[in-house]
Design an enzyme around this catalytic site. Sequence first.
Site, PDB file in Angstrom:
ATOM      1  N   GLU A 187       0.812  -1.239   0.000  1.00  0.00           N
ATOM      2  CA  GLU A 187       0.000   0.000   0.000  1.00  0.00           C
ATOM      3  C   GLU A 187       0.834   1.271   0.000  1.00  0.00           C
ATOM      4  O   GLU A 187       0.597   2.188   0.792  1.00  0.00           O
ATOM      5  CB  GLU A 187      -0.976  -0.021   1.192  1.00  0.00           C
ATOM      6  CG  GLU A 187      -1.890  -1.249   1.172  1.00  0.00           C
ATOM      7  CD  GLU A 187      -2.893  -1.302   2.326  1.00  0.00           C
ATOM      8  OE1 GLU A 187      -2.808  -0.469   3.237  1.00  0.00           O
ATOM      9  OE2 GLU A 187      -3.759  -2.197   2.299  1.00  0.00           O
ATOM     10  N   ASN A 194       2.272  -4.716  -3.392  1.00  0.00           N
ATOM     11  CA  ASN A 194       0.905  -5.207  -3.163  1.00  0.00           C
ATOM     12  C   ASN A 194      -0.014  -4.049  -2.772  1.00  0.00           C
ATOM     13  O   ASN A 194       0.380  -3.181  -1.998  1.00  0.00           O
ATOM     14  CB  ASN A 194       0.996  -6.219  -1.994  1.00  0.00           C
ATOM     15  CG  ASN A 194      -0.251  -7.005  -1.728  1.00  0.00           C
ATOM     16  OD1 ASN A 194      -0.796  -7.641  -2.621  1.00  0.00           O
ATOM     17  ND2 ASN A 194      -0.714  -6.974  -0.476  1.00  0.00           N
ATOM     18  N   HIS A 223      -9.861  -6.618  -2.455  1.00  0.00           N
ATOM     19  CA  HIS A 223     -10.941  -6.338  -1.492  1.00  0.00           C
ATOM     20  C   HIS A 223     -12.048  -5.605  -2.253  1.00  0.00           C
ATOM     21  O   HIS A 223     -11.995  -4.394  -2.432  1.00  0.00           O
ATOM     22  CB  HIS A 223     -10.438  -5.474  -0.340  1.00  0.00           C
ATOM     23  CG  HIS A 223      -9.440  -6.171   0.531  1.00  0.00           C
ATOM     24  ND1 HIS A 223      -9.777  -7.266   1.307  1.00  0.00           N
ATOM     25  CD2 HIS A 223      -8.124  -5.949   0.746  1.00  0.00           C
ATOM     26  CE1 HIS A 223      -8.707  -7.679   1.969  1.00  0.00           C
ATOM     27  NE2 HIS A 223      -7.692  -6.903   1.644  1.00  0.00           N
ATOM     28  N   GLU A 234      -5.533 -11.050  -1.410  1.00  0.00           N
ATOM     29  CA  GLU A 234      -6.387 -10.859  -0.224  1.00  0.00           C
ATOM     30  C   GLU A 234      -7.865 -10.786  -0.618  1.00  0.00           C
ATOM     31  O   GLU A 234      -8.603  -9.928  -0.138  1.00  0.00           O
ATOM     32  CB  GLU A 234      -6.018  -9.552   0.510  1.00  0.00           C
ATOM     33  CG  GLU A 234      -4.571  -9.437   0.907  1.00  0.00           C
ATOM     34  CD  GLU A 234      -4.231  -8.158   1.678  1.00  0.00           C
ATOM     35  OE1 GLU A 234      -5.149  -7.460   2.155  1.00  0.00           O
ATOM     36  OE2 GLU A 234      -3.036  -7.862   1.795  1.00  0.00           O
ATOM     37  N   ASP A 271     -11.617 -10.722  -0.981  1.00  0.00           N
ATOM     38  CA  ASP A 271     -12.925 -10.887  -0.342  1.00  0.00           C
ATOM     39  C   ASP A 271     -13.878  -9.901  -1.005  1.00  0.00           C
ATOM     40  O   ASP A 271     -13.449  -8.930  -1.619  1.00  0.00           O
ATOM     41  CB  ASP A 271     -12.900 -10.773   1.195  1.00  0.00           C
ATOM     42  CG  ASP A 271     -12.332  -9.478   1.740  1.00  0.00           C
ATOM     43  OD1 ASP A 271     -12.168  -8.508   0.974  1.00  0.00           O
ATOM     44  OD2 ASP A 271     -12.059  -9.424   2.960  1.00  0.00           O
TER      45      ASP A 271
HETATM   46  C1  XIL Z   1      -6.212  -6.681   8.246  1.00  0.00           C
HETATM   47  C2  XIL Z   1      -6.520  -7.882   9.120  1.00  0.00           C
HETATM   48  O1  XIL Z   1      -7.412  -8.724   8.427  1.00  0.00           O
HETATM   49  C3  XIL Z   1      -7.117  -7.455  10.431  1.00  0.00           C
HETATM   50  O2  XIL Z   1      -7.264  -8.565  11.305  1.00  0.00           O
HETATM   51  C4  XIL Z   1      -6.250  -6.392  11.080  1.00  0.00           C
HETATM   52  O3  XIL Z   1      -6.876  -5.917  12.262  1.00  0.00           O
HETATM   53  C5  XIL Z   1      -6.006  -5.243  10.126  1.00  0.00           C
HETATM   54  O4  XIL Z   1      -5.442  -5.736   8.930  1.00  0.00           O
HETATM   55  N1  XIL Z   1      -4.877  -4.898   3.646  1.00  0.00           N
HETATM   56  C6  XIL Z   1      -3.845  -5.680   4.130  1.00  0.00           C
HETATM   57  C7  XIL Z   1      -4.070  -6.586   5.267  1.00  0.00           C
HETATM   58  O5  XIL Z   1      -2.751  -5.691   3.520  1.00  0.00           O
HETATM   59  O6  XIL Z   1      -2.936  -6.761   6.056  1.00  0.00           O
HETATM   60  C8  XIL Z   1      -5.225  -6.112   6.128  1.00  0.00           C
HETATM   61  O7  XIL Z   1      -5.485  -7.101   7.124  1.00  0.00           O
HETATM   62  C9  XIL Z   1      -6.448  -5.843   5.279  1.00  0.00           C
HETATM   63  C10 XIL Z   1      -6.155  -4.778   4.260  1.00  0.00           C
END
Ligand code: XIL
Length: 367
Positions: free
Chosen positions: A178, A219, A255, A284, A286
């Site tokens: 990020e 990422n 996401h 990641e 979802d």
């Molecule tokens: C999130 C986790 O899922 C949570 O449990 C934590 O409190 C905060 O981070 N982008 C990312 C991940 O790269 O590391 C994040 O994970 C979600 C967004």
Amino acid sequence: MVAGAAVAAAVLVSLNATGAPAAPVASVAPVAAAGQDAAVQGGNADTLRALAKRAGLKIGTAVDMSALNNDATYKDRVAAEFNSVTAENVMKWSEIEPTRGVLNFGPADQLVAFAKANGQSVRGHTLLWHSQLPGWLTEGVASGDIDSAELRQLLKQHVFDVAGHFRGKIYQWDVANEVIDDNGQLRDTIWLQKLGPGYIADVFRWAHQADPKAKLYINDYNVEGLNAKADAYYELVKQLKADRVPIHGFGMQGHLGVQFGFDGRALQNVQRFEALGLETSFTEVDVRMLMPADNPKLHAQANGYSILLRACLLAKKCTSFTVWGFTDKYSWVPGFFTGQGAANLLDENFGQKPAYQAVKETLALAG
Ligand code: XIL
């Protein structure tokens, strides 16, 4: 994915054209050849990992260590369904070094051991981020106790500590997470403010020295289609490659949210990064929704997962597809996005949602 790409392309085109899966293809697939993975688990071949293996893809999940230790069903599903795991939190700086100079690798080591016992690969997440930093670090920087030179040294030490500890055990590292904002500018963080833009190249060089075999990823989220942020990454990666920085992969978090719709150009985006010489991964995934969930939303969600998975399967060098948790029981979404949830493949009781079926069907078609 690499193997079976042509088959996948043909089948998926027909899937698109008819709007329905080509059922006979799935039913005549050589399930018996689904491989060791399923046998190792003592389960049947009808799992995501068995299907992904045939498709030449790593299918992963983020793992919540407290769920793994306290919920037998969760643990069983992680082992049975996935051939790759990512630490949801336990490899982050705040977890590894809550007290300055005292490294706690226990929970992350436990995950690595679990993965080994279950024939799974491990994605590392993450060496450099602006979030989930230890309090002593952010407070030290804010108060001026830690100056820029010391901060750079601390970051370098951190990368060597962590990538060095796991050397040889991680197939892909999210080295930089990020670092660009939604407007396509370098994100305004302590790293940019104190170290200047060169910190990005630095962390990749350090990580490569610490673990020369790991594939090193940059990422981010909101980079799954064609937009200003993804364009900015394209330019950044091009520059890093021109500067001979050891960067090997572009990670798209994935996401998504049903209420925002989906950019159908994920494959085009993946292909342009691969043309720069990178491999790609969805890291990641979802797909959240405004609660309560209902049937139309759940089917839209299935489509969101499918769009990303199809892009990965149709691309030449998309090596892994990781979901950010697989059951709504332990999702991070409700805690971070007010009024939203139901983002995962399985519901809170581990029941299969339309998204699970869609992922499974898409993998089966590609194998
Ligand atoms: C999130 C986790 O899922 C949570 O449990 C934590 O409190 C905060 O981070 N982008 C990312 C991940 O790269 O590391 C994040 O994970 C979600 C967004």
